[in-house]
Design an enzyme around this catalytic site. Structure first.
Site, mmCIF file in Angstrom:
data_model
loop_
_atom_site.group_PDB
_atom_site.id
_atom_site.type_symbol
_atom_site.label_atom_id
_atom_site.label_comp_id
_atom_site.label_asym_id
_atom_site.label_seq_id
_atom_site.Cartn_x
_atom_site.Cartn_y
_atom_site.Cartn_z
ATOM 1 N N GLN A 165 0.834 -1.200 0.000
ATOM 2 C CA GLN A 165 0.000 0.000 0.000
ATOM 3 C C GLN A 165 0.873 1.256 0.000
ATOM 4 O O GLN A 165 0.571 2.239 -0.672
ATOM 5 C CB GLN A 165 -0.935 -0.002 1.212
ATOM 6 C CG GLN A 165 -1.909 1.158 1.235
ATOM 7 C CD GLN A 165 -2.934 1.083 0.123
ATOM 8 O OE1 GLN A 165 -3.289 -0.004 -0.339
ATOM 9 N NE2 GLN A 165 -3.413 2.236 -0.334
ATOM 10 N N ALA A 185 -4.984 5.555 -0.676
ATOM 11 C CA ALA A 185 -4.896 5.817 0.762
ATOM 12 C C ALA A 185 -3.487 5.577 1.269
ATOM 13 O O ALA A 185 -2.711 4.806 0.702
ATOM 14 C CB ALA A 185 -5.875 4.911 1.510
ATOM 15 N N SER A 190 -5.898 1.903 4.410
ATOM 16 C CA SER A 190 -6.627 1.403 3.243
ATOM 17 C C SER A 190 -7.487 0.198 3.605
ATOM 18 O O SER A 190 -7.053 -0.695 4.335
ATOM 19 C CB SER A 190 -5.645 0.997 2.137
ATOM 20 O OG SER A 190 -6.318 0.304 1.105
ATOM 21 N N HIS A 192 -8.174 -2.136 1.720
ATOM 22 C CA HIS A 192 -7.595 -3.333 1.113
ATOM 23 C C HIS A 192 -6.730 -4.104 2.111
ATOM 24 O O HIS A 192 -6.570 -5.317 1.988
ATOM 25 C CB HIS A 192 -6.760 -2.953 -0.108
ATOM 26 C CG HIS A 192 -7.584 -2.619 -1.318
ATOM 27 N ND1 HIS A 192 -8.274 -3.568 -2.031
ATOM 28 C CD2 HIS A 192 -7.829 -1.431 -1.931
ATOM 29 C CE1 HIS A 192 -8.912 -2.995 -3.038
ATOM 30 N NE2 HIS A 192 -8.658 -1.690 -3.003
ATOM 31 N N GLU A 243 -15.001 5.815 -7.224
ATOM 32 C CA GLU A 243 -14.418 4.547 -7.648
ATOM 33 C C GLU A 243 -15.526 3.515 -7.812
ATOM 34 O O GLU A 243 -15.818 2.735 -6.897
ATOM 35 C CB GLU A 243 -13.386 4.043 -6.633
ATOM 36 C CG GLU A 243 -12.143 4.897 -6.534
ATOM 37 C CD GLU A 243 -11.070 4.258 -5.662
ATOM 38 O OE1 GLU A 243 -11.331 3.175 -5.094
ATOM 39 O OE2 GLU A 243 -9.973 4.835 -5.559
ATOM 40 N N HIS A 246 -14.709 -0.217 -6.819
ATOM 41 C CA HIS A 246 -14.263 -0.605 -5.480
ATOM 42 C C HIS A 246 -15.462 -1.028 -4.627
ATOM 43 O O HIS A 246 -16.355 -0.223 -4.335
ATOM 44 C CB HIS A 246 -13.540 0.564 -4.813
ATOM 45 C CG HIS A 246 -13.022 0.256 -3.443
ATOM 46 N ND1 HIS A 246 -11.695 -0.001 -3.176
ATOM 47 C CD2 HIS A 246 -13.658 0.155 -2.246
ATOM 48 C CE1 HIS A 246 -11.539 -0.233 -1.882
ATOM 49 N NE2 HIS A 246 -12.717 -0.140 -1.295
#
Length: 373
Positions: A165, A185, A190, A192, A243, A246
């Site tokens: 990240q 981010a 994040s 993720h 986004e 996402h």
């Protein structure tokens, strides 16, 4: 008969009668005496000094209410206070860092192979996601594929390590004009990194925008427990640009409510906080008439454990919000699925997931410039 004999017999009868009368009066007197004493004793019995009758109320039997058989009974459950950083509803953004490192991850490609799914794929086998997120994600894509005969979807972004990240963030900052990023981010901030989020692209143009046939996914993802995390209308709140590719897993009840009320996750977390356990709970039905009750319990940050009230004999889930407490979701009129902890303690984790430490090398040979949170 001689007169003196008659007088003698008369005297005897008279004496006998008088005797009977006297005996009767004695008996009556004795009986009255005992009855009077008994009544007197009964009237002078003192109440026990240990008995308090001040709070006794006369019950009106006709007006006594019958208990509601559908009323939820709550009991106390002790959870680790630090588990407020875990769960499907954790808020991860630029203000709230994700604390993890022991995620139960599965390879998307390997899971597809095990389940004989061919309707979508990932960039490669290193692309992983939380185990509980894989099945609803795969089912959503399968239903889309069945409806549109489309097997072109690719998971382009999934779980990432903090290191990867950071690399993405640094690259985006280097390409920006002002040395900041509104697309990626910072490391540690994040979604993720939690394994709860993934990004789509597609094999034709490598540019998923949620339009055309793919609009079905963005419109129906809530039915599978997902939200489109970053939308243009919420940019000022999320601080991330639009986004449409996402997706973030939050669970069906919450995805439904957020979609129906046009709320982003930040707004929803704030809303739940206004519905504490000892106040009015958030109650609603989804589009299948399934009933839910949601409430907030603040974490006891000064102690290792926090007491969380939970329903007895009813299905429920506990999730931390990664901010200041826990969110309890009650599935009304549903029995518990399994007897297990709704949240997993940091102390209960094993080393079986230590191999899941590699990030997604999210680069392709197609020249895609798709940016991601």
């Amino acid at each position: 008969m001689p007169k003196n004999k008659i007088s003698k017999e008369k005297s005897i009868r008279h004496a006998k009668t008088m005797t009977e009368i006297v005996i009767s009066l004695v008996l009556l007197g004795a009986g009255g005496f005992f009855v009077r004493n008994a009544m007197k004793e009964a009237s002078t019995v003192q109440s026990s000094p240990y008995f308090d009758d001040k709070d006794i109320a006369v019950t009106d039997v006709e007006n006594t209410s019958v208990p509601d058989p559908n009323q939820i009974i709550y009991e106390s459950r002790s959870v680790d206070t630090k588990d407020k950083f875990r769960g499907d509803l954790i808020l991860v953004n630029e203000d709230h860092e994700y604390f993890g490192g022991d995620e139960d991850l599965v390879s998307i490609i390997e899971m597809n192979s095990e389940n004989e799914r061919t309707c979508f794929t990932a960039v490669d086998s290193t692309y992983t996601i939380l185990r509980q997120v894989y099945e609803p994600m795969a089912q959503m894509i399968q239903d889309f594929s069945d409806q549109y005969n489309n097997d072109r979807l690719i998971i382009y972004g999934s779980y990432r390590t903090k290191e990867f990240q950071q690399q993405l963030y640094d690259d985006d900052v280097a390409q920006s004009e002002d040395g900041t990023s509104t697309k990626v981010a910072k490391a540690g901030f994040s979604e993720h990194e939690s394994g709860l989020a993934f990004d789509f692209t597609e094999a034709d143009n490598y540019d998923y925008d949620g339009t055309g046939d793919y609009a079905w996914i963005n419109a129906n993802c809530y039915k599978y427990g997902f939200i489109v995390r970053y939308t243009k209308s919420k940019e000022k709140i999320t601080k991330i640009q639009d986004e449409p590719w996402h997706f973030r897993y939050v669970g069906i009840p919450h995805a439904y409510y957020m979609d129906s009320n046009d709320l982003c996750l930040e707004e929803y977390i704030d809303l739940i906080r206004k519905h504490p356990y000892d106040g009015e709970h958030l109650e609603f039905k989804d589009d299948k008439d399934t009933e839910y009750e949601v409430y907030f319990v603040a974490s006891d940050d000064g102690a290792e454990k926090t007491t969380v009230p939970v329903p007895n004999g009813v299905r429920y889930e506990i999730s931390g919000n990664n901010v200041d407490g826990f969110i309890v979701t009650v599935y009304k009129n549903q029995k518990p699925l399994v007897e297990e902890a709704p949240t997993k303690s940091f102390e209960d984790t094993s080393e079986e997931n230590t191999e899941n430490t590699t990030g997604n090398e999210e680069t392709t040979d197609d020249g895609s410039d798709e940016t991601e949170e």
